[in-house]
Design a protein around this motif. Sequence first.
Motif, short mmCIF file in Angstrom:
data_model
loop_
_atom_site.label_atom_id
_atom_site.label_comp_id
_atom_site.label_asym_id
_atom_site.label_seq_id
_atom_site.Cartn_x
_atom_site.Cartn_y
_atom_site.Cartn_z
N HIS A 49 35.41 52.56 46.04
CA HIS A 49 34.89 53.14 47.28
C HIS A 49 35.47 52.32 48.43
N LEU A 101 27.92 63.90 49.22
CA LEU A 101 28.25 62.90 48.19
C LEU A 101 27.84 63.39 46.82
N SER A 123 31.29 57.80 52.67
CA SER A 123 30.07 58.53 52.34
C SER A 123 29.18 58.69 53.57
N ALA A 172 23.08 55.89 48.16
CA ALA A 172 24.47 55.92 47.69
C ALA A 172 24.56 55.41 46.26
N SER A 218 33.14 61.50 52.13
CA SER A 218 32.68 61.65 50.75
C SER A 218 33.64 62.43 49.86
#
Length: 207
Positions: A96, A77, A60, A112, A23
């Motif tokens: 990401h 996160l 994450s 998320a 993260s």
Amino acid sequence: MNESDRDDGVSRRRVLECMTWASTGVLWTMTGGVPHSLGIIGEAAAQEARGLTFLQISDSHIGFDFKTPYPNSVGTLEEAIAKVNALPAKPAFMIHTGDISHLSLASQFDDADRIISQTRLDVHYVPGEHDFVDADRKLFLERYGRGTKGAGWYSFDANGVHFIGLVNVVDLKAGGLGNLVAEQLEWLEWRPIVEWLRATHTAQRRL
């Protein structure tokens, strides 16, 4: 068995080093077509960014709930995203680079998405192996794979820079080695020709 007894290159220290990236985010800048890292989010905030800047976040692992070395994936996160929102200059977008979730569960992707959406940035995703745990890789592709090819590879343009997102977790080999698969490599090989044809067609329409 201690670290020196292992012959697979994996040790507790190596795992802990890897998990320090969980993260975390790195701010990049593009100048003259060359990417330069401005460092981890906290370090990057103190630097002057020139040209196109974009943010990379990774791993994450939402849903990872072991006590060590990563006991609070959601909180970590959230902390990273708070630092993103505190940057003095807003990046053009965020990417990401895999392992959004830990077990490819809808609830993990939901958490998320809820946190990452707080940046209000355009976000691009490529999957990690933990995002492809479910059958047919359905959950990741339905959420993040619209308009992509095959198992989620794609390209996009930002501020005159062409980005390509590749997927190496479709057919993992023994030892966790990634594989770009023939279909993706064939697509990648044709990209320059396709882009040239598209640019030529656009130029002709302007005449």
